[in-house]
Design an enzyme around this catalytic site. Structure first.
Site, PDB file in Angstrom:
ATOM      1  N   ASP A  89     -25.781 -13.810   4.422  1.00  0.00           N
ATOM      2  CA  ASP A  89     -26.647 -13.565   5.582  1.00  0.00           C
ATOM      3  C   ASP A  89     -26.099 -14.271   6.821  1.00  0.00           C
ATOM      4  O   ASP A  89     -26.848 -14.909   7.559  1.00  0.00           O
ATOM      5  CB  ASP A  89     -28.065 -14.023   5.285  1.00  0.00           C
ATOM      6  N   ILE A  90     -24.805 -14.161   7.032  1.00  0.00           N
ATOM      7  CA  ILE A  90     -24.185 -14.761   8.217  1.00  0.00           C
ATOM      8  C   ILE A  90     -24.490 -13.887   9.427  1.00  0.00           C
ATOM      9  O   ILE A  90     -24.269 -12.680   9.419  1.00  0.00           O
ATOM     10  CB  ILE A  90     -22.661 -14.904   8.019  1.00  0.00           C
TER      11      ILE A  90
END
Length: 283
Positions: free
Chosen positions: A118-119
């Site tokens: 979830d960058i």
């Protein structure tokens, strides 16, 4: 306490409990009782990635940051900060240095056999001293012996605008999936917009079928190396995307990446002296 929320909270803590790195947020203590569960962490005072490299406050447009149930739904989701191309001039010096630190932090995470999943720009803070800190490991996952992670969940997790095509298709993900997300961040920084637009469902489908327009076709006079790096990171094929060391090499800091991976591996193996306890457990 909601079981799924509790799991994600504990997962975020455990993902970083065994590593200390200047570009990963420092977690301190996990506290769990029958009534509540929380962990303590360092206070990071700073601005998110886009605001730092653009040097201005961000405007908002809707993207989606949630768990997508199957079949896919297209709720509007939360507002995600981004910048329009004319909002503020891009600071290339800040961008290159912030990217270098971000890649170092992600590489340290990968060296521990974990991926973030979830960058995105708002999960990366930059302090006034210029330290880049990667946050929010609630979706972090362990890599298997082959260096991939195949989720057993019956839904797509993550942020639609930033997730890699294979993650959007519920296929096996790998470190290359995190690098795709970095590519989306770089695209946003260079152009002021996301690579794909539309409803969440449309974005997910477009990622499977199309390559985004190169940043250089949207903004004139972009540095060629950053444009090429961005295009490579957004390749639909995970195998064709550059690795962390490749990215650092393109930024002129290959040795830093090598030291980062070695440092992370050394820290993981540095806890010794448990022979008696392990023997007792085995008995």
């Amino acid at each position: 306490i909601d079981p799924s929320a509790l799991y994600r909270l504990k997962q975020e803590f455990r993902a970083l409990a065994e590593v200390t790195h200047p570009n990963l947020v420092v977690l301190h203590e996990l506290v769990a009782t029958e009534q509540q569960c929380f962990f303590t962490m360092e206070l990071v005072e700073g601005v998110h990635f886009l605001a730092h490299v653009r040097g201005a406050a961000a405007s908002f447009h809707p993207t989606v940051d949630y768990v997508l149930p199957a079949p896919l739904e297209t709720d509007s989701g939360d507002a995600e900060p981004s910048l329009q191309p004319s909002a503020s001039p891009l600071r290339y010096d800040r961008l290159r240095e912030a990217l270098r630190q971000l890649v170092a932090g992600i590489s340290a995470l990968h060296a521990l056999g974990k991926i973030h999943r979830d960058i995105k720009s708002t999960n990366v803070l930059v302090t006034k001293e210029g330290r880049v800190v990667l946050l929010d490991l609630g979706l972090a996952a362990e890599l298997d012996w082959a260096g991939v992670h195949q989720s057993t969940e019956q839904h797509v997790t993550g942020t639609v605008a930033y997730m890699a095509p294979e993650q959007a298709a519920s296929q096996a993900v790998s470190p290359a999936s995190d690098w795709y997300s970095v590519g989306v961040m770089l695209y946003e920084a260079l152009t002021g917009q996301l690579p794909f637009k539309g409803t969440p469902f449309q974005v997910l489908m477009d990622k499977q079928k199309h390559d985004p327009c190169p940043p250089s076709e949207l903004v004139a006079d972009l540095p060629q190396d950053l444009n090429d790096l961005c295009v490579a990171l957004l390749n639909r094929s995970p195998a064709a995307r550059p690795s962390g060391q490749d990215i650092l090499k393109s930024l002129g800091t290959l040795s830093s990446g090598t030291e980062t991976q070695r440092s992370a591996q050394a820290q993981k193996a540095s806890f010794v002296g448990r022979e008696q306890q392990l023997a007792d457990l085995a008995d």
